[in-house]
Design an enzyme around this catalytic site. Structure first.
Site, PDB file in Angstrom:
ATOM      1  N   GLY A 359       8.479  -4.143  14.361  1.00 31.32           N
ATOM      2  CA  GLY A 359       9.309  -3.112  15.084  1.00 31.32           C
ATOM      3  C   GLY A 359      10.822  -3.286  14.335  1.00 31.32           C
ATOM      4  N   GLY A 361      14.738  -1.611  14.469  1.00 31.44           N
ATOM      5  CA  GLY A 361      15.910  -0.624  14.905  1.00 31.44           C
ATOM      6  C   GLY A 361      17.302  -0.676  14.395  1.00 31.44           C
ATOM      7  N   PHE A 363      19.907  -2.087  15.381  1.00 30.36           N
ATOM      8  CA  PHE A 363      20.679  -3.246  15.952  1.00 30.36           C
ATOM      9  C   PHE A 363      19.837  -4.651  15.568  1.00 30.36           C
ATOM     10  CE2 PHE A 363      22.236  -0.228  19.326  1.00 30.36           C
ATOM     11  CZ  PHE A 363      23.192   0.429  18.412  1.00 30.36           C
ATOM     12  N   GLY A 364      18.505  -4.299  15.340  1.00 30.56           N
ATOM     13  CA  GLY A 364      17.775  -5.579  15.181  1.00 30.56           C
ATOM     14  C   GLY A 364      16.332  -5.055  14.770  1.00 30.56           C
ATOM     15  N   VAL A 366      11.843  -6.401  15.718  1.00 32.09           N
ATOM     16  CA  VAL A 366      10.999  -7.228  16.673  1.00 32.09           C
ATOM     17  C   VAL A 366       9.859  -7.707  15.630  1.00 32.09           C
ATOM     18  CG1 VAL A 366       9.310  -6.950  18.378  1.00 32.09           C
ATOM     19  CG2 VAL A 366      11.347  -5.537  18.433  1.00 32.09           C
ATOM     20  N   ASP A 475      15.744   4.727  29.855  1.00 24.91           N
ATOM     21  CA  ASP A 475      15.164   5.234  28.592  1.00 24.91           C
ATOM     22  C   ASP A 475      13.540   4.962  28.713  1.00 24.91           C
ATOM     23  OD1 ASP A 475      15.222   5.864  25.719  1.00 24.91           O
ATOM     24  OD2 ASP A 475      15.615   3.797  25.381  1.00 24.91           O
TER      25      ASP A 475
END
Length: 756
Positions: A359, A361, A363-364, A366, A475
């Site tokens: 994964g 995103g 900001f980071g 997975v 969310d």
């Protein structure tokens, strides 16, 4: 007997003696009138002459001895045969101008009374005055016993005066009338009383005026005193403030020397402003670390004691042998020792081996990692610290860590470790190989109502768990609903979603809407823009147009689903599942998560989200006008209960199902009739993922992620890491201050069986 008449000697001359008596009485009357005018009528009134009692009569009547002695002393002064009665506040006896008593021998009898002389006109004096000097004239005789106050009162009414010497004598006028004198005295008394009353009133008014003047003067004096006190108080305060300012400007040592209070003690002054910013940051970091150390130590000691008490209680309930109980207690002691060593061990990125990235995103990312010492598989979530500062996500990061660390619920992803380095935050969580609900929707497009009922029931229990912990997810979407190895769901991504954090900020969408309207000319909801093409209008007039499942539209939906996955890895995001009250800054509560549940249920039954659009701006417009844009297609049949539940979830916050009764209100809806809420997690799931190995990631879009570039922030952080590794430097201490206490280790990781 008392004789009121006066007897003259026989043979006395008549005419010459009468003239002499008339002249003598005129002189006597003038002297008496002058004497009466000179005296105060309220104090003394002249006594008529020749009014007295004989000493023999007083003796016969038995008068008091003192009065008799007084009469004997006065006898020599009045001549032979007459005595005088002591005057009661009378003036002295007039001069003896009348020698009538001395020249004429009088019988030693009581003299005529004053009343007899003034009451009758035939008395001897009036007779002599009128020329009738006959000594044979008889005067009426009244004894003292016959005289009374009533007779005197009656005589006064007739114009005569009282003859009693014990009553106040009245002044006689020249004509001898007593009534006129009495009226003049009374009128004079009334005048005097009126004058006295006027004087008293004047004195009272003067006294009142004087009192009022004194009161005014006293008030003025008090006001002056208060003003002086206020001025003195203000001066004292100003002096104190000046002294405080002087003391603040001086150090304690200087002030001590100045005040003379310095002794043999040594004073140290704290002046952090003299230190550099880096030193201050280091001092603050040390303070927070010490505080966190003692807090965590106490917390772990309490938890260790609770675990031992729980095990002893469990052993007591079983009929086990003492040897077996001893082995259980010994095993717990070994685990506690391992846990203490693990807490003292500082984890880092080098302790884990990266299998693959599952994964990405904004900001980071997975990763699927494997711990080198144990070989267990975990999911590592990496967050960039610098972006947390820039995007104001520090509170969200801390909230996510607290929820994962404080929850032991099977509906929440388990957190095993959390640590950090100079650039990143790391969350080591359990790996759920079944992927997420979005992957299942992309693969099967539609769910039946039974499958939808199963997953929605588990979502309700998971959301209820979060609400009981005191958190709001905000969310909830198919991307954050993960599937474990047995096919049941778990919630993840608390407070920070991969690429969707901006969707929680309404200013972001307002800014996008303004830019889009200014640059691209996109119309507002319910309006028609003539400058756009017909095809564009069909997709942008959201209020009128609805998506119909024609072949072309189904292809568009499939294309949207594929782009939806890529959108999750970008910095833009989509607001498809966010409640409208979050955009309006009107405040929101736990009911916003139930809106997201309704949107996910709609997508499971219909095949796409209820407010699906090609751009986030269009989705935003549809959500804000949900009363007109929420529509159900005619070619897809769903039950009345399902449609009713969706409509009661996708409504205003104050009317939304679950607003007042929470999860129990939704559980009681007819759509969930027959669901066993207590044993649903033990029920076999509709879909159980089949894995070839513990590192099987077929349910994750790993192939698509290879073509997704890293975000600019992640790329820059990677370059900085390489430079820092070469130079051997570290990040500033300032970036570590908000994340002190972020490190975490779970005790029951040693016995958890769901860790691969």
């Amino acid at each position: 007997m008392y004789n009121s008449s006066t007897n003259h000697h026989e043979g006395a001359p008549t005419s010459g003696h009468g003239y002499y008596m008339s002249q003598q009485q005129d002189q006597q009357h003038q002297q008496q009138q002058q004497y009466a005018n000179e005296m105060n009528p309220y104090q003394q009134i002249p006594r008529p002459p020749a009014a007295g009692f004989s000493s023999n009569y007083m003796k016969e009547q038995g008068s008091h001895q003192s009065l008799q002695e007084h009469l004997q002393r006065e006898t020599g002064n009045l001549g032979s045969g007459f005595t005088d009665v002591p005057a009661l506040n009378y003036p002295a006896t007039p001069p003896p101008h009348n020698n009538y008593a001395a020249s004429n021998q009088m019988i030693n009898t009581p003299p005529p009374s004053m009343g007899g002389l003034y009451r009758h006109n035939n008395n001897s004096q009036s007779m002599v005055q009128n020329g009738n000097g006959s000594g044979n004239a008889q005067l009426p005789q009244l004894s003292p016993g016959q005289y009374s106050i009533e007779s005197e009162y009656n005589q006064n009414l007739n114009g005569s005066s009282s003859s009693s010497p014990f009553h106040q004598p009245q002044t006689l006028r020249s004509n001898g009338s007593y009534s006129s004198g009495l009226r003049s005295v009374k009128s004079f008394q009334r005048l005097q009383q009126e004058q006295e009353n006027v004087q008293v009133q004047q004195q009272l008014s003067q006294a009142q005026q004087q009192n009022s003047r004194q009161q005014q003067q006293q008030l003025q004096y008090q006001q002056q005193q208060q003003q002086q006190q206020q001025q003195q108080h203000m001066q004292i305060q100003q002096q104190q403030q000046q002294q405080q300012q002087q003391q603040q400007s001086q150090s304690p040592v200087q002030s001590g020397f100045n005040n003379g209070t310095i002794s043999n003690y040594m004073y140290f002054e704290r002046r952090p402003d003299l230190l550099t910013k880096g030193t201050q940051d280091k001092a603050a970091a040390v303070k927070l670390k010490i505080e966190n150390f003692y807090q965590s130590s106490v917390k772990y000691a309490i938890e260790r004691n609770e675990r031992r008490v729980e095990l002893e209680t469990e052993l007591t309930s079983h009929n086990w042998s003492e040897e077996r109980k001893s082995r259980q207690l010994s095993s717990l002691g070994k685990k506690e020792s391992q846990f203490l060593r693990l807490r003292r061990t500082r984890l880092s990125l080098e302790d884990f081996h990266t299998v693959k990235v599952i994964g990405k995103g904004a900001f980071g990312e997975v990763r699927l990692v494997q711990k080198k010492d144990t070989g267990k598989i975990y999911a590592m979530k990496t967050l960039l610290k610098s972006e947390m500062y820039k995007k104001d996500q520090l509170a969200h990061v801390k909230a996510e860590r607290d929820v994962l660390a404080g929850s032991d619920s099977p509906w929440v992803v388990s957190l095993y470790y959390s640590f950090q380095d100079a650039q990143y935050l790391y969350l080591i969580m359990e790996f759920l190989p079944g992927g997420d609900l979005m992957t299942m929707l992309i693969r099967w497009q539609l769910f039946t109502e039974d499958v939808t009922r199963f997953y929605m029931a588990e979502c309700i229990l998971a959301i209820e768990t979060i609400h009981k912990l005191g958190f709001i997810h905000r969310d909830i979407k198919p991307d954050n609903i993960l599937i474990d190895i047995r096919g049941h769901i778990k919630l993840s991504d608390f407070g920070l979603s991969t690429g969707f954090h901006k969707t929680h900020d309404s200013n972001y969408y307002k800014k996008l809407l303004q830019q889009d309207e200014a640059t691209n000319g996109i119309s507002k909801p319910g309006t028609y823009n003539a400058n756009t093409t017909d095809t564009a209008n069909k997709r942008q007039t959201m209020v009128v147009d609805s998506i119909s499942l024609t072949m072309s539209n189904r292809q568009q939906i499939q294309t949207w689903r594929k782009s939806r996955r890529l959108m999750a890895y970008s910095t833009v995001g989509t607001p498809d599942y966010i409640a409208p009250e979050i955009f309006l800054y009107q405040g929101y509560g736990q009911e916003c998560d139930w809106w997201s549940l309704g949107a996910i249920m709609y997508e499971c039954l219909i095949g796409w989200p209820p407010f699906c659009s090609e751009t986030p701006q269009e989705t935003y417009r549809k959500i804000m006008n949900f009363e007109q844009t929420l529509q159900f297609p005619d070619d897809i049949h769903i039950s009345y209960e399902a449609e009713d539940l969706i409509r009661r979830l996708l409504t205003h916050a104050d009317q939304r199902l679950g607003r007042h009764g929470g999860a129990d209100e939704i559980k009681s809806h007819p759509f969930f009739r027959g669901v066993d809420w207590n044993t649903i997690r033990q029920v076999e799931a509709p879909y159980i993922p089949k894995l070839s190995s513990i590192t099987d990631t077929r349910f994750f879009p790993t192939d698509e992620l290879e073509n997704v570039p890293d975000s600019p922030a992640m790329a820059q952080a990677a370059k900085q890491r390489e430079q820092m590794t070469k130079q051997g430097g570290s990040a500033p201490v300032k970036e570590d201050l908000p994340f002190i206490g972020y490190t975490y280790s779970r005790f029951d990781y040693l016995t958890r069986k769901n860790a691969l």
